[in-house]
Design a protein around this motif. Structure first.
Motif, PDB file in Angstrom:
ATOM      1  N   SER A   1      42.511   6.116  60.368  1.00 31.58           N
ATOM      2  CA  SER A   1      41.839   5.272  61.358  1.00 31.58           C
ATOM      3  C   SER A   1      40.406   5.746  61.584  1.00 31.58           C
ATOM      4  CB  SER A   1      42.604   5.299  62.677  1.00 31.58           C
ATOM      5  OG  SER A   1      42.475   6.560  63.293  1.00 31.58           O
ATOM      6  N   ARG A   2      39.577   4.833  62.094  1.00 30.84           N
ATOM      7  CA  ARG A   2      38.196   5.188  62.391  1.00 30.84           C
ATOM      8  C   ARG A   2      38.141   6.231  63.491  1.00 30.84           C
ATOM      9  NH1 ARG A   2      34.288   4.758  65.586  1.00 30.84           N
ATOM     10  NH2 ARG A   2      35.340   3.449  67.076  1.00 30.84           N
ATOM     11  N   SER A   3      39.079   6.168  64.440  1.00 31.68           N
ATOM     12  CA  SER A   3      39.084   7.167  65.516  1.00 31.68           C
ATOM     13  C   SER A   3      39.416   8.564  64.964  1.00 31.68           C
ATOM     14  CB  SER A   3      40.060   6.781  66.626  1.00 31.68           C
ATOM     15  OG  SER A   3      41.375   6.684  66.130  1.00 31.68           O
ATOM     16  N   THR A   4      40.249   8.636  63.935  1.00 25.89           N
ATOM     17  CA  THR A   4      40.535   9.924  63.297  1.00 25.89           C
ATOM     18  C   THR A   4      39.287  10.453  62.613  1.00 25.89           C
ATOM     19  OG1 THR A   4      42.862   9.364  62.974  1.00 25.89           O
ATOM     20  CG2 THR A   4      41.967  11.111  61.587  1.00 25.89           C
ATOM     21  N   VAL A   5      38.549   9.574  61.961  1.00 32.89           N
ATOM     22  CA  VAL A   5      37.287   9.984  61.320  1.00 32.89           C
ATOM     23  C   VAL A   5      36.343  10.517  62.377  1.00 32.89           C
ATOM     24  CG1 VAL A   5      35.246   9.182  60.083  1.00 32.89           C
ATOM     25  CG2 VAL A   5      37.511   8.376  59.381  1.00 32.89           C
ATOM     26  N   LYS A   6      36.245   9.816  63.499  1.00 33.17           N
ATOM     27  CA  LYS A   6      35.348  10.254  64.571  1.00 33.17           C
ATOM     28  C   LYS A   6      35.744  11.636  65.077  1.00 33.17           C
ATOM     29  CE  LYS A   6      33.489   8.793  69.008  1.00 33.17           C
ATOM     30  NZ  LYS A   6      33.502   7.761  70.034  1.00 33.17           N
ATOM     31  N   ARG A   7      37.043  11.879  65.261  1.00 33.97           N
ATOM     32  CA  ARG A   7      37.515  13.202  65.705  1.00 33.97           C
ATOM     33  C   ARG A   7      37.196  14.271  64.678  1.00 33.97           C
ATOM     34  NH1 ARG A   7      42.146  10.462  67.147  1.00 33.97           N
ATOM     35  NH2 ARG A   7      43.297  11.358  65.402  1.00 33.97           N
ATOM     36  N   ARG A   8      37.376  13.959  63.396  1.00 31.98           N
ATOM     37  CA  ARG A   8      37.086  14.933  62.335  1.00 31.98           C
ATOM     38  C   ARG A   8      35.600  15.273  62.293  1.00 31.98           C
ATOM     39  NH1 ARG A   8      41.842  15.349  62.695  1.00 31.98           N
ATOM     40  NH2 ARG A   8      43.382  14.845  61.124  1.00 31.98           N
ATOM     41  N   LEU A   9      34.755  14.284  62.561  1.00 26.62           N
ATOM     42  CA  LEU A   9      33.318  14.514  62.511  1.00 26.62           C
ATOM     43  C   LEU A   9      32.789  15.276  63.716  1.00 26.62           C
ATOM     44  CD1 LEU A   9      32.122  11.049  61.141  1.00 26.62           C
ATOM     45  CD2 LEU A   9      32.241  13.217  59.894  1.00 26.62           C
ATOM     46  N   THR A  10      33.461  15.144  64.848  1.00 25.27           N
ATOM     47  CA  THR A  10      32.991  15.799  66.069  1.00 25.27           C
ATOM     48  C   THR A  10      33.691  17.127  66.327  1.00 25.27           C
ATOM     49  OG1 THR A  10      34.529  14.541  67.430  1.00 25.27           O
ATOM     50  CG2 THR A  10      32.298  13.644  67.166  1.00 25.27           C
ATOM     51  N   ALA A  11      34.709  17.452  65.532  1.00 29.26           N
ATOM     52  CA  ALA A  11      35.432  18.720  65.717  1.00 29.26           C
ATOM     53  C   ALA A  11      34.514  19.898  65.426  1.00 29.26           C
ATOM     54  CB  ALA A  11      36.652  18.763  64.807  1.00 29.26           C
ATOM     55  N   ALA A  12      34.687  20.957  66.191  1.00 27.71           N
ATOM     56  CA  ALA A  12      33.820  22.144  66.042  1.00 27.71           C
ATOM     57  C   ALA A  12      34.048  22.893  64.778  1.00 27.71           C
ATOM     58  CB  ALA A  12      34.015  23.086  67.214  1.00 27.71           C
TER      59      ALA A  12
ATOM     60  N   ARG B   1      35.975  16.565  53.879  1.00 30.91           N
ATOM     61  CA  ARG B   1      35.737  15.333  53.126  1.00 30.91           C
ATOM     62  C   ARG B   1      35.021  14.303  53.994  1.00 30.91           C
ATOM     63  NH1 ARG B   1      40.712  13.835  49.552  1.00 30.91           N
ATOM     64  NH2 ARG B   1      40.123  15.886  48.815  1.00 30.91           N
ATOM     65  N   CYS B   2      35.449  14.167  55.252  1.00 31.88           N
ATOM     66  CA  CYS B   2      34.782  13.237  56.171  1.00 31.88           C
ATOM     67  C   CYS B   2      33.315  13.613  56.344  1.00 31.88           C
ATOM     68  CB  CYS B   2      35.470  13.241  57.536  1.00 31.88           C
ATOM     69  SG  CYS B   2      37.045  12.381  57.584  1.00 31.88           S
ATOM     70  N   ARG B   3      33.067  14.884  56.561  1.00 35.27           N
ATOM     71  CA  ARG B   3      31.686  15.339  56.775  1.00 35.27           C
ATOM     72  C   ARG B   3      30.832  15.137  55.529  1.00 35.27           C
ATOM     73  NH1 ARG B   3      32.234  20.736  60.544  1.00 35.27           N
ATOM     74  NH2 ARG B   3      32.935  19.605  62.381  1.00 35.27           N
ATOM     75  N   ARG B   4      31.399  15.401  54.342  1.00 37.68           N
ATOM     76  CA  ARG B   4      30.644  15.224  53.101  1.00 37.68           C
ATOM     77  C   ARG B   4      30.286  13.753  52.897  1.00 37.68           C
ATOM     78  NH1 ARG B   4      32.620  13.719  48.417  1.00 37.68           N
ATOM     79  NH2 ARG B   4      34.730  14.395  48.902  1.00 37.68           N
ATOM     80  N   LEU B   5      31.253  12.870  53.133  1.00 41.37           N
ATOM     81  CA  LEU B   5      30.987  11.442  52.954  1.00 41.37           C
ATOM     82  C   LEU B   5      29.963  10.947  53.975  1.00 41.37           C
ATOM     83  CD1 LEU B   5      34.620  10.221  52.216  1.00 41.37           C
ATOM     84  CD2 LEU B   5      32.749  10.478  50.582  1.00 41.37           C
ATOM     85  N   ARG B   6      30.050  11.450  55.198  1.00 41.28           N
ATOM     86  CA  ARG B   6      29.094  11.050  56.239  1.00 41.28           C
ATOM     87  C   ARG B   6      27.677  11.519  55.880  1.00 41.28           C
ATOM     88  NH1 ARG B   6      28.083   7.080  59.532  1.00 41.28           N
ATOM     89  NH2 ARG B   6      27.317   7.741  61.547  1.00 41.28           N
ATOM     90  N   ARG B   7      27.555  12.753  55.357  1.00 36.62           N
ATOM     91  CA  ARG B   7      26.247  13.255  54.916  1.00 36.62           C
ATOM     92  C   ARG B   7      25.684  12.387  53.789  1.00 36.62           C
ATOM     93  NH1 ARG B   7      28.687  18.355  55.019  1.00 36.62           N
ATOM     94  NH2 ARG B   7      28.910  18.268  52.753  1.00 36.62           N
ATOM     95  N   ASN B   8      26.573  11.791  53.011  1.00 34.97           N
ATOM     96  CA  ASN B   8      26.126  10.931  51.919  1.00 34.97           C
ATOM     97  C   ASN B   8      25.828   9.504  52.386  1.00 34.97           C
ATOM     98  OD1 ASN B   8      26.251  12.952  49.997  1.00 34.97           O
ATOM     99  ND2 ASN B   8      28.387  12.518  49.472  1.00 34.97           N
ATOM    100  N   GLY B   9      25.848   9.289  53.700  1.00 35.67           N
ATOM    101  CA  GLY B   9      25.437   8.001  54.249  1.00 35.67           C
ATOM    102  C   GLY B   9      26.548   6.992  54.467  1.00 35.67           C
ATOM    103  N   TRP B  10      27.787   7.398  54.320  1.00 37.35           N
ATOM    104  CA  TRP B  10      28.897   6.471  54.518  1.00 37.35           C
ATOM    105  C   TRP B  10      29.098   6.219  56.011  1.00 37.35           C
ATOM    106  CZ3 TRP B  10      33.617   6.429  50.886  1.00 37.35           C
ATOM    107  CH2 TRP B  10      33.220   6.553  49.568  1.00 37.35           C
ATOM    108  N   SER B  11      29.499   5.006  56.361  1.00 34.55           N
ATOM    109  CA  SER B  11      29.825   4.695  57.755  1.00 34.55           C
ATOM    110  C   SER B  11      31.213   5.242  58.074  1.00 34.55           C
ATOM    111  CB  SER B  11      29.824   3.175  57.968  1.00 34.55           C
ATOM    112  OG  SER B  11      30.911   2.579  57.266  1.00 34.55           O
ATOM    113  N   GLN B  12      31.487   5.365  59.364  1.00 29.85           N
ATOM    114  CA  GLN B  12      32.808   5.848  59.775  1.00 29.85           C
ATOM    115  C   GLN B  12      33.900   4.899  59.297  1.00 29.85           C
ATOM    116  OE1 GLN B  12      33.009   6.749  63.953  1.00 29.85           O
ATOM    117  NE2 GLN B  12      31.373   8.262  63.836  1.00 29.85           N
TER     118      GLN B  12
END
Length: 62
Positions: free
Chosen positions: A51-62, A30-41
């Motif tokens: 939290s924003r740090s959780t979003v960042k971890r979800r986006l950078t996870a392999a 869900r985080c990756r889909r929203l980010r691809r759609n242009g949403w900010s963290q």
């Protein structure tokens, strides 16, 4: 008339599949889909109530 019936039939077939996909989507997906759609963290974090740090971890996870 026939075209309208076909459209409604397509909607009735597709809607349960869309709902099923949405319900089984992981937080990372869900985080990756929203980010691809242009949403900010921050916007993603607010939307998912994490939290924003959780979003960042979800986006950078392999």
């Amino acid at each position: 008339m026939t075209c309208t019936v076909l459209v409604w039939a397509a909607v009735l077939i597709a809607l349960p599949l869309i709902v099923l996909f949405w319900l089984t989507e992981s937080q990372q997906q869900r985080c990756r889909r929203l980010r691809r759609n242009g949403w900010s963290q921050q916007r993603i974090a607010d939307h998912l109530r994490i939290s924003r740090s959780t979003v960042k971890r979800r986006l950078t996870a392999a």
